[in-house]
Write an enzyme that holds these catalytic residues in place. Structure first.
Site, PDB file in Angstrom:
ATOM      1  N   ASP A  31       7.507   9.911 -12.675  1.00  0.00           N
ATOM      2  CA  ASP A  31       7.903  11.067 -13.487  1.00  0.00           C
ATOM      3  C   ASP A  31       9.262  11.592 -13.029  1.00  0.00           C
ATOM      4  O   ASP A  31      10.112  11.944 -13.842  1.00  0.00           O
ATOM      5  CB  ASP A  31       6.873  12.206 -13.368  1.00  0.00           C
ATOM      6  CG  ASP A  31       5.856  12.198 -14.504  1.00  0.00           C
ATOM      7  OD1 ASP A  31       5.557  11.096 -15.023  1.00  0.00           O
ATOM      8  OD2 ASP A  31       5.349  13.275 -14.863  1.00  0.00           O
ATOM      9  N   ASP A  47       8.183  11.219   1.003  1.00  0.00           N
ATOM     10  CA  ASP A  47       8.909  12.495   0.876  1.00  0.00           C
ATOM     11  C   ASP A  47      10.415  12.243   0.847  1.00  0.00           C
ATOM     12  O   ASP A  47      11.143  12.818   0.031  1.00  0.00           O
ATOM     13  CB  ASP A  47       8.504  13.500   1.975  1.00  0.00           C
ATOM     14  CG  ASP A  47       8.538  12.909   3.381  1.00  0.00           C
ATOM     15  OD1 ASP A  47       8.679  11.674   3.524  1.00  0.00           O
ATOM     16  OD2 ASP A  47       8.426  13.699   4.351  1.00  0.00           O
ATOM     17  N   ASP A  80       2.736   7.483  -9.431  1.00  0.00           N
ATOM     18  CA  ASP A  80       2.581   8.441 -10.525  1.00  0.00           C
ATOM     19  C   ASP A  80       3.649   9.520 -10.417  1.00  0.00           C
ATOM     20  O   ASP A  80       4.349   9.836 -11.389  1.00  0.00           O
ATOM     21  CB  ASP A  80       1.173   9.063 -10.446  1.00  0.00           C
ATOM     22  CG  ASP A  80       0.949  10.117 -11.508  1.00  0.00           C
ATOM     23  OD1 ASP A  80       1.296   9.858 -12.674  1.00  0.00           O
ATOM     24  OD2 ASP A  80       0.426  11.204 -11.174  1.00  0.00           O
ATOM     25  N   LYS A  85       3.548   6.419   3.320  1.00  0.00           N
ATOM     26  CA  LYS A  85       3.521   7.606   4.178  1.00  0.00           C
ATOM     27  C   LYS A  85       2.871   7.182   5.492  1.00  0.00           C
ATOM     28  O   LYS A  85       1.866   7.748   5.927  1.00  0.00           O
ATOM     29  CB  LYS A  85       2.733   8.731   3.463  1.00  0.00           C
ATOM     30  CG  LYS A  85       2.754  10.076   4.165  1.00  0.00           C
ATOM     31  CD  LYS A  85       4.104  10.779   4.145  1.00  0.00           C
ATOM     32  CE  LYS A  85       4.055  12.060   4.954  1.00  0.00           C
ATOM     33  NZ  LYS A  85       5.385  12.696   5.120  1.00  0.00           N
ATOM     34  N   TYR A  95      -6.981   7.269  -6.657  1.00  0.00           N
ATOM     35  CA  TYR A  95      -7.443   7.412  -8.035  1.00  0.00           C
ATOM     36  C   TYR A  95      -8.858   6.872  -8.217  1.00  0.00           C
ATOM     37  O   TYR A  95      -9.593   7.338  -9.087  1.00  0.00           O
ATOM     38  CB  TYR A  95      -6.519   6.655  -8.999  1.00  0.00           C
ATOM     39  CG  TYR A  95      -5.370   7.461  -9.532  1.00  0.00           C
ATOM     40  CD1 TYR A  95      -4.504   8.127  -8.673  1.00  0.00           C
ATOM     41  CD2 TYR A  95      -5.128   7.547 -10.900  1.00  0.00           C
ATOM     42  CE1 TYR A  95      -3.443   8.847  -9.169  1.00  0.00           C
ATOM     43  CE2 TYR A  95      -4.066   8.267 -11.403  1.00  0.00           C
ATOM     44  CZ  TYR A  95      -3.222   8.915 -10.532  1.00  0.00           C
ATOM     45  OH  TYR A  95      -2.173   9.625 -11.030  1.00  0.00           O
TER      46      TYR A  95
END
Ligand code: IPM
Ligand code: MG
Length: 353
Positions: free
Chosen positions: A248, A220, A244, A188, A138
């Protein structure tokens, strides 16, 4: 309690109004609460040309806590990037050093039918996502779109230093200590070096918390496990971008993004509190938005910035009572429920309080 109130755009002003009514009640009960209002996002762009004007920065810098509605709207998507409402949100997070984003995903039993997952998969769900909020891709540099060898190239940089990982890891371990003492760190590391460092530093930090059971999961797989068996998680800690996305996803397990509050904290528990949903321009001004996530954000504010655990629980109990009574805004209503508008839901919470 000096609270800066930034209503923002879309449904922001309507949902904030209901949270402010609750703060007014607390004030009448004797709490020393001062509210000051400011602009952020599209409404700030309209008034000043900038999504995070200097005046707002001054205001939030002297406040103990910030209550924020939501930012954004389709009319602003054509603006140059630095003027978009979302930049206002990123700017305030960075300017106040709000690196620790706490996003609880709790399923209220009364809303089990609103989830798209089978009730037995989500019943009793209570997860806390701890998302790092001021680093990662970001904010990493270099970034941008540039010409290279006659074609456009888009560049962003995923970057974390040890200190950034350590401080969010400490927040996550301490959060887990107050809950069921299980922490899952998501990365990851099989592909990205940046997140190999993340895993190493979280592991090292964990040595100081032998009472917390630490595990690691690739992002994942975490995305899959969240819908397969979400109750395996207690606290999840992860970087800005993965957080983020996963937050959600987690919110939808509860059936209702309109119910979920969040806290973004600095290292002294100064915080910004906001619902995790967006500005919902399609329903703005219609008195149909769900104010509960914003009201629950006030509860988080009382808990984390002002150390008023009993007030926080009192607010959360009031929300539960309203749900038990079968009162719903349209986003969480199922058949046979009594559907209320934004303001009427505010009334219901106040009378249950
Ligand atoms: C969130 C939002 C923001 C983010 C956007 C609006 C910049 O999606 O708070 O999750 O990506 O952090
Ligand atoms: Mg998001």
């Amino acid at each position: 309690m000096n609270i800066a109130v930034l209503a923002g755009d879309g449904i922001g002003p309507e949902i904030i109004a209901q949270a402010v009514r609750l703060l007014d009640v607390l004030k009448a009960e004797g709490f020393d609460i001062e509210l000051e209002y400011g602009l952020i996002g599209g409404s700030a762009v309209d008034a000043t040309g900038e999504p995070y004007p200097e005046m707002t920065h001054q205001l939030v810098s002297r406040a103990d806590a910030v209550l924020l509605g939501a930012v954004g709207g389709p009319q602003y998507d054509v603006l140059p990037r630095p003027q978009r409402p979302e930049r206002g949100l990123l700017a305030i997070r960075k300017a106040l050093n709000l690196f620790a984003n706490l996003r609880p995903a709790i399923l209220y039993p009364e809303l089990a039918k609103a989830s798209s997952l089978k009730p037995d998969v989500v019943a009793g769900l209570d997860i806390m996502i701890v998302r790092e909020l001021t680093g990662d891709i970001y904010f990493g540099k270099p970034r941008g779109i540039e010409m290279r060898d006659g074609q456009r190239v888009g560049v962003n940089t995923m970057v974390y230093n040890e200190a950034e990982i350590q401080r969010i890891a400490h927040v996550a371990f301490r959060t887990a200590q107050k809950r069921n003492r299980r922490l899952c760190s998501v990365d990851k590391m099989n592909v990205l070096e940046c997140t190999q460092l993340w895993r190493d530093v979280v592991e090292e930090t964990g040595k100081a918390y032998p009472d917390v059971k630490l595990s690691h999961m690739l992002v994942d797989n975490a995305a899959m496990q969240l819908v397969r068996d979400p109750k395996q998680f207690d606290v999840i800690v992860t970087g800005n971008m993965f957080g983020d996305i996963l937050s959600d996803e987690a919110s939808m397990l509860t059936g209702s993004i309109g119910m979920l509050p969040s806290a973004s904290l600095d290292s002294h528990n100064k915080g910004l509190y906001e619902p995790i949903h967006g500005s919902a321009p399609d329903i703005a001004g219609k008195n149909v938005a769900n104010p509960l996530a914003t009201i629950l954000s006030v509860a988080m504010m009382m808990r984390y910035t002002f150390n008023q655990e009993d007030v926080a629980q009192h607010i959360e109990e009031a929300v539960k009572k309203v749900l038990v009574q079968g009162l719903r805004t349209s986003d969480i209503a199922s058949q046979g429920m009594h559907v209320l508008g934004t303001r009427e839901m505010g009334d219901a919470v106040l009378s249950a309080f």
